[in-house]
Design a protein around this motif. Structure first.
Motif, mmCIF file in Angstrom:
data_model
loop_
_atom_site.group_PDB
_atom_site.id
_atom_site.type_symbol
_atom_site.label_atom_id
_atom_site.label_comp_id
_atom_site.label_asym_id
_atom_site.label_seq_id
_atom_site.Cartn_x
_atom_site.Cartn_y
_atom_site.Cartn_z
ATOM 1 N N UNK A 249 24.504 -3.138 -25.247
ATOM 2 C CA UNK A 249 24.708 -4.067 -26.348
ATOM 3 C C UNK A 249 23.562 -5.048 -26.490
ATOM 4 N N UNK A 250 23.726 -5.974 -27.418
ATOM 5 C CA UNK A 250 22.697 -6.973 -27.711
ATOM 6 C C UNK A 250 23.335 -8.355 -27.801
ATOM 7 N N UNK A 251 22.639 -9.354 -27.274
ATOM 8 C CA UNK A 251 23.097 -10.743 -27.328
ATOM 9 C C UNK A 251 22.165 -11.542 -28.224
ATOM 10 N N UNK A 252 22.740 -12.437 -29.023
ATOM 11 C CA UNK A 252 21.927 -13.279 -29.899
ATOM 12 C C UNK A 252 21.061 -14.203 -29.055
ATOM 13 N N UNK A 253 19.745 -14.158 -29.267
ATOM 14 C CA UNK A 253 18.809 -14.922 -28.454
ATOM 15 C C UNK A 253 18.257 -16.138 -29.182
ATOM 16 N N UNK B 70 16.549 -7.164 -34.936
ATOM 17 C CA UNK B 70 16.284 -8.241 -35.883
ATOM 18 C C UNK B 70 17.128 -8.036 -37.138
ATOM 19 N N UNK B 71 17.722 -9.120 -37.626
ATOM 20 C CA UNK B 71 18.475 -9.079 -38.881
ATOM 21 C C UNK B 71 18.016 -10.242 -39.745
ATOM 22 N N UNK B 72 17.695 -9.964 -41.026
ATOM 23 C CA UNK B 72 17.159 -10.988 -41.915
ATOM 24 C C UNK B 72 18.053 -11.154 -43.129
ATOM 25 N N UNK C 279 15.888 -15.278 -39.566
ATOM 26 C CA UNK C 279 15.887 -14.007 -38.859
ATOM 27 C C UNK C 279 16.691 -14.191 -37.578
ATOM 28 N N UNK C 280 17.743 -13.393 -37.427
ATOM 29 C CA UNK C 280 18.516 -13.390 -36.187
ATOM 30 C C UNK C 280 17.824 -12.446 -35.211
ATOM 31 N N UNK C 281 17.484 -12.950 -34.024
ATOM 32 C CA UNK C 281 16.793 -12.152 -33.011
ATOM 33 C C UNK C 281 17.759 -11.894 -31.858
#
Length: 365
Positions: free
Chosen positions: A223-227, A191-193, A213-215
């Motif tokens: 890695x991580x993908x923007x959901x 999570x990024x706010x 909030x980017x989840x």
């Protein structure tokens, strides 16, 4: 001056040790609602604080400008990112024993070509430790979210939507971009706010109080993908400075404000249902979104109402325990909902601020 600071640190460590001992003797009955307790209403309690890191150094690096806080289980160290390093490259700073912290080392963060990130290329704000041991660090400059390996080498980045870029290239504002970063306990989500509202989310009149909030969701190959994106509402006058994930779809958000006369104020809010909340990625202006598009929150602690615990402050504060807290770490090892919270302040390399570690306990909903 050096003798005075050393004496002040020793005195405060004594206070912390006494508070920690008292907690160990009566932790089963400690409650923010108990008469005479160290209450930080409505549902947290103060354990102690330490200024042992204040004006210190490790390996020739001055300790200061610390933002965010995470725990590295591999080395049993706490890690913070140096916010706008005053005289060197971007770094992570490590310490042990939050009740009486001792800096252990620093780690320089490097770009893909091997050159260190510097003041003009990186403004570290958030840090988290991934399940594989890599470090996830957010920067306000681009903004960016970067994956670094255990040696500080960049391994990858996470996708940031174009509208989050700093104006005039996007709608992000300086000193209000990706301030807060967290990873869920099982590593599935990141999570990024934003600290302040995107300009596109501000109302036609009045203050912008809605944050995004980017989840991100972890991918099978790494890695991580923007959901999705979700909306969050701050109290008037506040900004988001830190976030911690403490359970499935549960976040603890730290809101902050500063007044030249009253000093710093901090509030901690619990948020549920983050991973099932409405996706607001396609909403052009959150101020026009229906109420259900923004997640609800529950107050856990108003730190101005904590006991001062004999703390002192070099600048005006309603509660001298307060300072520019910008880091938050949640330890759930005490039970399913019983948490120990560690906060760290950013002294901004200023004579009127302190690097302070504060410890609380709380019953998280």
């Amino acid at each position: 001056m050096m003798v005075h600071r050393a004496a002040r640190r020793v005195a405060r460590q004594v206070v912390v040790a006494a508070a920690a001992g008292a907690l160990g003797a009566s932790s089963a009955t400690l409650s923010a609602d108990s008469p005479g307790s160290d209450a930080c209403p409505p549902s947290a309690a103060a354990v102690g604080f330490s200024d042992a890191l204040d004006r210190t150094s490790v390996g020739g690096v001055k300790i200061g400008g610390l933002s965010d806080l995470a725990y590295d289980p591999r080395t049993e160290e706490y890690v913070s990112v140096q916010d706008r390093s005053s005289d060197g490259p971007a770094r992570l700073v490590f310490f042990r024993f939050p009740a009486a912290p001792q800096a252990t080392r620093t780690l320089t963060l490097h770009q893909p070509d091997g050159a260190p990130y510097g003041l003009g290329t990186f403004d570290g704000e958030g840090v988290a430790v991934l399940p594989n041991g890599d470090y996830l660090v957010s920067s306000e400059t681009q903004p960016s979210i970067v994956i670094f390996d255990r040696k500080g080498r960049q391994r990858g980045t996470l996708e940031i939507p174009a509208r989050f870029r700093i104006i005039p290239n996007g709608q992000g504002v300086i000193n209000g971009s990706l301030e807060a970063l967290a990873v869920s306990p099982d590593g599935t989500f990141a999570y990024a706010m934003t600290g302040r509202s995107l300009t596109g989310d501000e109302p036609a009149r009045g203050e912008g109080v809605l944050r995004r909030v980017l989840v991100y969701r972890s991918m099978p190959g790494g890695g991580y993908a923007l959901a999705r994106q979700i909306g969050y509402r701050v109290d008037h006058g506040n900004r988001v400075v830190a976030v911690a994930a403490y359970g499935e779809g549960r976040l603890l958000v730290m809101e902050s404000a500063y007044d030249a006369v009253k000093g710093n104020s901090i509030r901690l809010y619990a948020v549920h249902g983050v991973d099932t909340a409405s996706d607001v990625s396609a909403v052009r202006n959150l101020s026009d979104a229906p109420p259900g598009a923004v997640v609800g929150k529950m107050l856990v602690a108003d730190l101005v109402r904590c006991p001062a615990m004999h703390a002192t402050s070099p600048c005006p504060q309603i509660n001298p325990l307060m300072d520019n807290y910008e880091g938050l770490q949640v330890d759930m090892s005490q039970g399913r909902r019983r948490a120990r919270l560690h906060l760290i302040s950013d002294d901004g390399f200023s004579a009127t601020q302190i690097t302070r570690v504060l410890t609380l306990t709380a019953d998280l909903p």
